[in-house]
Structure formats: structure tokens, C-alpha cells
Design an enzyme around this catalytic site. Structure first.
Site, short mmCIF file in Angstrom:
data_model
loop_
_atom_site.label_atom_id
_atom_site.label_comp_id
_atom_site.label_asym_id
_atom_site.label_seq_id
_atom_site.Cartn_x
_atom_site.Cartn_y
_atom_site.Cartn_z
N LYS A 172 52.56 48.66 55.89
CA LYS A 172 51.39 48.64 55.00
C LYS A 172 50.22 48.14 55.82
CE LYS A 172 51.10 49.21 50.46
NZ LYS A 172 52.05 50.13 49.86
N1 GLU Z 1 51.04 53.50 48.97
C1 GLU Z 1 52.13 54.19 48.37
C2 GLU Z 1 53.27 53.24 48.07
O1 GLU Z 1 53.06 52.06 47.92
C3 GLU Z 1 52.55 55.42 49.13
C4 GLU Z 1 53.00 55.20 50.54
C5 GLU Z 1 53.20 56.50 51.31
O2 GLU Z 1 53.05 57.57 50.73
O3 GLU Z 1 53.51 56.40 52.51
O4 GLU Z 1 54.39 53.62 47.88
#
Ligand code: GLU
Length: 419
Positions: free
Chosen positions: A107
Site C-alpha cells: 500500500k
Molecule cells: N485499494 C484496493 C484494495 O484495498 C485495490 C487494490 C488493488 O486493486 O491492487 O483492495
């Protein structure tokens, strides 16, 4: 190990201890599983429209590199810190392993309030953030995606910046891009669709007829708005919605079409209806069959867990429920059916995975194929969770997280520790 602090990281750590105890993971193996492999902090300078220069703090945390590249969103939010980013990266790892994607979790983000930026400043910030991250990301190292405060446009700028640096187009560097820039059909709706698909699986088990049932959706961004629309399409009455600007409730049901038009034009719920205005602190406690928290972390604490009045709790957000609330929900297992976040909102990363695969192959799928494969993956994980709940008499969250953690643990064990 103490750079990771704050309530959100503490929450991810506490959840992990519950799972590690359940799986009887030896004490000396736990830190290796929990603590992120890499954390990058960058200063992101931006030319403001008024001629001044502002510097924002940016982060990227890559939780583990054991099963392939890391994968996860980029969050632009005013209160972001490294502890929260690390917690979200850890949850991405359990989520990807649970649904069987060949990724570790990651993240990233920038501590910034996006509405405080003009479009030109947002582009400057997005491009410079990606540029600062180029040494640390790559289609086989770490693949970004949207999260709170970012969208398809930001992903297009990320992809363009990375591609300009390499001298050729590299669509597979990020997912959640516009279809016109190498994105996949169905990605924008994927998280909300996944939430509702699983909510329907739960309703089927509980013999709840969606037609005429009531739903409350907290958060009206990419996840909440799509989930509300998908629920409404199945005949569910949306009695409550909220975002950071307004909270609306009407026991007779809110007019969804008008609401969607309003948000399409104004971007936020504010200004829709003074009549339906409601106390945001009381929204989650109103009676309903489907409750979908699709906004922030930690909105359901122990006190709120006692007050919940829903039959199915479908966690669209990451980490909406604290470990203390989990203890309360454990005691209310027969009243409230929990679909835990790492399963409930996994639709987004599943279709991100499809986007990455399509970009790598330059072979694109029809939307029906995307949706059918999405349902297949979510169903498999849901069925496995329910089977484990039955076998081990544990909560839904423990079952889902245990499935994720044990896969990562097994991969680390079999690969061994170098040197
Ligand atoms: N931000 C989204 C999540 O928390 C998607 C992450 C992604 O598609 O890599 O799952």
C-alpha cells in the site's frame, strides 16, 4: 520495528496475534510474517498554482515478496501515516492469499487532502510521487492501484510517468487504469460488485429475500456508490447513505436514481436533501438487513458493535471493525452474519489481477468473462471460509484471515530463509 505505530497498525497487529495463536505459529516465526519487508518514504515537491512550492510526504510499504510482486492501492488522504499504510499493506497480503492471487500485499500514498489541490496540482503530485517510486516499483516488483482519494485518472498519470521514464508504454505497471489506457472493463465496478455478490450469497444462506430488504451504505465513493446501485438493482431498499459531506436516512427508501444523478454532477452527497438529513453517529445502528461500511477504518468499535441492528455486515472498507468490536460480534454470531473485509472487498484486487494479466499478454477479455471469473474466485473463497467456520467453530474473520496467513506462512517455510 517501532516505526509502525498508531491505532490502525495496532489493529492489524492484534488481528494477526489472534490468527497466529489459532494456527499455532511459533513465536519466533511471527515477526517475519507480520512486519513489512520494505517501507519507502519520499518527499514529493509540487509547484502550487500560486507560485509557491509545497512538499508532501509520500509512502510505499511492501509487506512480503514471497509469492510474486506486491500489489495494492495508493491512498491520498489528509491523515495518512506510515502505520496506517503498513496495516493496509498487511491486509492486502492476507486478502491476496485468501483469494489465491500470486501477490504479496502493498500500500502507498501521500499525506494530502485531495480537494485542497487543483487538477493541475493533483497531476503534478501524482506524477512526482510515481517518479520518486520508480526505483522501488515495477510490473514484477510492485504494482499500484487506486484507493481512497485516487482514481482512474491518477492511475493513467502514474502509467504515463513510468512509461515516459522507460521510453515505451508499460501498461502493466499499475491497475485500475481507464480502459482507454490499458485498463480492463469491469475494474471500476469490481469492488462494489464483489461486495454485493457476497452479500447475496449470505442472504441466500439466511433465506433473506433481497427484494424489499433494507440496506445502509456508509461511504459513497467507488465502493459504496457501486454497492448501493447493485443492491438497488436487486430490489433492495437503500434506507441510508453517507459520505464525508452528508448523511441521509429515510425508512421508506431513498430515491437512488436521483441520488446517483446528484452525485454524478456534484461529486458528493451534500445538498441532496435537507429533509433526509440524519445523525452520522446513529446511521450504522439503524435497523436493516444489509449494512455496508465502505468508508474508513475503525468505524465499528465495541460500543457500535453492540448497537448494530443489521442481519448481514458486509465490510466494503478495509478495517472498518476493531478487534474489540470483533469480540462483541463473536457473541452476536447468530444475529449478525459478517463478511470480513479481506473477502468482502477483494473484488477490486481480483479484477486488478485480471487487468495485470491482460496487460502482460496484450490480450483483452469481454466484461462477461471478467465478471464470471470474479464470481468464481469470490465463491471459492466464500465456500472455503464457510466450510472452515463449520469445521473449526471460529468466527468468519478468523476463518478468512487464517486461510490467508497460513498460505503466506507455508510459502515462506517452503522457500526457506536465505542464507
Ligand atoms: N485499494 C484496493 C484494495 O484495498 C485495490 C487494490 C488493488 O486493486 O491492487 O483492495
Amino acid at each position: 520495528m517501532s516505526i509502525y505505530t498508531g491505532p490502525v497498525f495496532e489493529m492489524a497487529r492484534k488481528q494477526f496475534v489472534v490468527i497466529a495463536d489459532h494456527l499455532e505459529i511459533p513465536e519466533d516465526e511471527r515477526d517475519r510474517l507480520l512486519y513489512p519487508k520494505r517501507a519507502v518514504t519520499v518527499s514529493v515537491p509540487v509547484h502550487r498554482d500560486d507560485g509557491t512550492t509545497a512538499v508532501y510526504q509520500g509512502y510505499r510499504v511492501q509487506h512480503h515478496l514471497t509469492m510474486g510482486p506486491t500489489k495494492g492501492g495508493t491512498r491520498f488522504s489528509a491523515n495518512l501515516d506510515i502505520g496506517e499504510v503498513a496495516a493496509l499493506a498487511i491486509w492486502m497480503s492476507w486478502k491476496c492469499a485468501l483469494v489465491g492471487l500470486p501477490y504479496g500485499g502493498a500500500k502507498g500514498g501521500v499525506t494530502v487532502d485531495p480537494p485542497s489541490l487543483s487538477l493541475r496540482e493533483l497531476e503534478g503530485l501524482s506524477r512526482r510521487y510515481m517518479q520518486e517510486m520508480i526505483p522501488f516499483v515495477g510490473p514484477h516488483t510492485d504494482v499500484m492501484a487506486p484507493d481512497m482519494g485516487t482514481n482512474e485518472q491518477v492511475m493513467a498519470w502514474f502509467m504515463d510517468t513510468y512509461s515516459a521514464y522507460l521510453g515505451h508504454t508499460v501498461t502493466e505497471i499499475v491497475t485500475g487504469k481507464p480502459v482507454a489506457a490499458g485498463g480492463t472493463v469491469g475494474r471500476r465496478e469490481a469492488t462494489g460488485r464483489g461486495v454485493v455478490h457476497l452479500a447475496m450469497r449470505a442472504a441466500e444462506l439466511l433465506q433473506i429475500n433481497p427484494s424489499g430488504a433494507r440496506a445502509i451504505v456508509q461511504g459513497f465513493g467507488n465502493v459504496g456508490a457501486v454497492a448501493a446501485a447493485e443492491l438497488a438493482a436487486r430490489g433492495v431498499k437503500i434506507v441510508g447513505v453517507s459520505d464525508h459531506t452528508a448523511c441521509l436516512y429515510d425508512a421508506r427508501g431513498l430515491p437512488m436514481e436521483a441520488l446517483q444523478k446528484h452525485v454524478a454532477a456534484r461529486k458528493v452527497l451534500a445538498g441532496f436533501s435537507a429533509e433526509a438529513a440524519f445523525d452520522p453517529g446513529a446511521l450504522l445502528a439503524q435497523p436493516c438487513e444489509f449494512l455496508v461500511p465502505a468508508a474508513l477504518e475503525r468505524v465499528i468499535d465495541a460500543d457500535m458493535a453492540k448497537r448494530l441492528n443489521c442481519r448481514i455486515l458486509a465490510e466494503g472498507a478495509n478495517g472498518p471493525t476493531t478487534p474489540e468490536a470483533d469480540l462483541v460480534l463473536d457473541g452476536r454470531r447468530d444475529e449478525i452474519f459478517l463478511i470480513p473485509d479481506i473477502l468482502c472487498n477483494a473484488g477490486g484486487v481480483v479484477v486488478s489481477y485480471f487487468e495485470w494479466v491482460q496487460d502482460l499478454q496484450q490480450l483483452f477479455w469481454e466484461e462477461a468473462e471478467v465478471n464470471q471469473r470474479l464470481r468464481q474466485i469470490l465463491d471459492r473463497a466464500f465456500n472455503a471460509m464457510m466450510a472452515r467456520v463449520g469445521r473449526e467453530h471460529i468466527s468468519h474473520r478468523t476463518a478468512a484471515m487464517a486461510a490467508g496467513v497460513e498460505k503466506v506462512f507455508a510459502a515462506k517455510k517452503i522457500r526457506g530463509l536465505f542464507p
